[in-house]
Design an enzyme around this catalytic site. Structure first.
Site, PDB file in Angstrom:
ATOM      1  N   LYS A 125      -9.206  -4.913  11.688  1.00  0.00           N
ATOM      2  CA  LYS A 125     -10.411  -4.435  10.887  1.00  0.00           C
ATOM      3  C   LYS A 125     -11.692  -4.410  11.737  1.00  0.00           C
ATOM      4  O   LYS A 125     -12.500  -3.621  11.331  1.00  0.00           O
ATOM      5  CB  LYS A 125     -10.709  -5.291   9.481  1.00  0.00           C
ATOM      6  CG  LYS A 125      -9.691  -5.003   8.584  1.00  0.00           C
ATOM      7  CD  LYS A 125      -9.664  -5.887   7.401  1.00  0.00           C
ATOM      8  CE  LYS A 125      -8.704  -5.573   6.404  1.00  0.00           C
ATOM      9  NZ  LYS A 125      -8.979  -5.906   4.980  1.00  0.00           N
ATOM     10  N   ASP A 167     -13.242  -2.828   0.900  1.00  0.00           N
ATOM     11  CA  ASP A 167     -12.585  -4.047   0.481  1.00  0.00           C
ATOM     12  C   ASP A 167     -13.768  -4.773  -0.588  1.00  0.00           C
ATOM     13  O   ASP A 167     -13.744  -5.230  -1.586  1.00  0.00           O
ATOM     14  CB  ASP A 167     -12.458  -4.933   1.617  1.00  0.00           C
ATOM     15  CG  ASP A 167     -11.074  -4.698   2.246  1.00  0.00           C
ATOM     16  OD1 ASP A 167     -10.325  -4.360   1.450  1.00  0.00           O
ATOM     17  OD2 ASP A 167     -10.996  -5.092   3.430  1.00  0.00           O
ATOM     18  N   SER A 189       1.009  -1.256   0.139  1.00  0.00           N
ATOM     19  CA  SER A 189      -0.084   0.183   0.108  1.00  0.00           C
ATOM     20  C   SER A 189       0.666   1.337  -0.004  1.00  0.00           C
ATOM     21  O   SER A 189       0.687   2.300  -0.898  1.00  0.00           O
ATOM     22  CB  SER A 189      -0.899   0.007   1.350  1.00  0.00           C
ATOM     23  OG  SER A 189      -2.091  -1.033   0.929  1.00  0.00           O
ATOM     24  N   TYR A 233      -2.639 -12.182  -4.054  1.00  0.00           N
ATOM     25  CA  TYR A 233      -1.936 -11.299  -5.192  1.00  0.00           C
ATOM     26  C   TYR A 233      -0.560 -11.659  -5.072  1.00  0.00           C
ATOM     27  O   TYR A 233       0.355 -11.048  -6.079  1.00  0.00           O
ATOM     28  CB  TYR A 233      -2.258  -9.829  -4.839  1.00  0.00           C
ATOM     29  CG  TYR A 233      -1.751  -9.377  -3.616  1.00  0.00           C
ATOM     30  CD1 TYR A 233      -0.577  -8.909  -3.378  1.00  0.00           C
ATOM     31  CD2 TYR A 233      -2.704  -9.067  -2.559  1.00  0.00           C
ATOM     32  CE1 TYR A 233      -0.290  -8.690  -2.086  1.00  0.00           C
ATOM     33  CE2 TYR A 233      -2.548  -8.549  -1.260  1.00  0.00           C
ATOM     34  CZ  TYR A 233      -1.039  -8.393  -1.134  1.00  0.00           C
ATOM     35  OH  TYR A 233      -0.741  -7.833   0.191  1.00  0.00           O
ATOM     36  N   THR A 280      -5.354  -3.057   8.231  1.00  0.00           N
ATOM     37  CA  THR A 280      -5.325  -4.277   7.776  1.00  0.00           C
ATOM     38  C   THR A 280      -5.199  -5.433   9.207  1.00  0.00           C
ATOM     39  O   THR A 280      -5.515  -4.952  10.253  1.00  0.00           O
ATOM     40  CB  THR A 280      -4.240  -4.561   6.977  1.00  0.00           C
ATOM     41  OG1 THR A 280      -4.263  -5.640   6.219  1.00  0.00           O
ATOM     42  CG2 THR A 280      -2.956  -4.247   7.490  1.00  0.00           C
TER      43      THR A 280
END
Ligand code: ATR
Length: 287
Positions: free
Chosen positions: A74, A110, A25, A231, A70
């Site tokens: 959360k 999200d 990020s 990812y 994160t």
């Protein structure tokens, strides 16, 4: 932003998590700020669970403009905010905090970040048969947005008790009944032939275990849409198999980039430079 570019007016954003050092990020957001010439800086903050309250007080005290939140914060972060928007409230998780003149507002990007890559590919979830693997935080945001968009959802989870509990909560908030099954070969071979969209919302296939996949190629077919939230690697084993089977694939980087872009828009009020963020994220992952 280079350190000599920091001025008295520079605004601060960042991400809080534990761990946080692998987050891409910072790279993605700093590239976006640079592209738009904004006097903003984005920093990773390693915040352990015991320090979450102090971190959020710090956000107020230091007048930090925006934070991403994160794992594992959360859910817990919600109690330290002044308001939580209705979508985040229903999902039960916040991944973005915006400091609006001293008031901390929580959002969830999200869910929308998952939906946007589907819509980009002209895939409308309405009426689709969706199989989601996993019943964690990511799965919950995905199940919520897809059921809101009229999809028929079946959740398969390794721990079936957890899936049942999960389904009850999501069904209550969306008013839709969803199915749940234990994640095993037999159940997979029952649900896959009628699935239009398959989503891996578990961490299976993530580096260094990039040879792992929960679904073998014989269960994948042309016309199906296969989405992986993993990812790293960029193209998981599941996505490689799906491609070979002729399915349409969407990689986890898309959700990552879109949730980031939507966070950026909450903080700056500007349209995010999506392509720039995508490029920066890909580059960071390759490195
Ligand atoms: P996130 O917030 O990213 O969704 P999480 O809340 O830790 O992360 O959830 C991870 C999900 O991946 C869980 O559903 C987990 O299954 P359990 O509920 O049984 O723990 C699932 N998961 C992780 N490793 C898995 C594996 N090897 N096989 C199947 N499911 C797995």
């Amino acid at each position: 932003m280079l350190s000599e570019d920091i001025t008295g007016r520079t605004r601060l954003c960042g991400i809080i998590g534990d761990p946080v050092e692998h987050s891409i990020s910072p790279v993605m957001h700093n590239a976006a700020f640079k592209k738009l010439g904004l006097d903003y800086l984005y920093i990773p903050f390693h915040v352990t669970p015991g320090n979450l309250r102090r971190a959020m007080e710090g956000m107020r005290g230091l007048n930090i403009s925006g934070l991403n939140v994160t794992i594992p914060h959360k859910v817990e972060v919600m109690q330290f905010l002044d308001s939580v928007d209705p979508t985040a409230e229903k999902i039960g998780a916040v991944n973005v905090v915006f400091n609006s003149g001293g008031l901390l507002q929580g959002f969830n990007t999200d869910a929308e970040g998952f939906l946007q890559p589907l819509l980009e590919k002209k895939i409308d979830p309405k009426g689709k048969n969706v199989v989601i693997l996993g019943a964690g935080g990511a799965s919950r945001a995905i199940a919520f947005i897809l059921s809101e968009r009229g999809a028929d959802i079946t959740i398969l989870n390794r721990t079936s008790g957890k899936a049942i509990q999960f389904i009850e909560t999501v069904s209550q908030t969306t008013g839709k009944i969803m199915g749940t099954l234990e994640l095993n070969e037999m159940n997979l071979s029952t649900v896959m032939p009628v699935a239009d969209i398959l989503i891996n919302a578990t961490s299976v296939g993530m580096s260094p275990d990039s040879n792992d996949t929960l679904v073998t190629r014989d269960l994948l077919r042309p016309g199906m849409v296969v989405v992986d939230i993993v990812y790293n690697p960029f193209k998981t084993k599941l996505l490689m198999e799906a491609e070979k089977a002729g399915a349409t694939t969407i990689g986890g980087i898309e959700m990552l980039v879109w949730q980031g872009a939507l966070s950026f828009e909450k903080w700056t009020g500007l349209k995010a430079p999506l392509e720039e963020m995508r490029k920066a994220a890909r580059k960071a992952l390759k490195a």
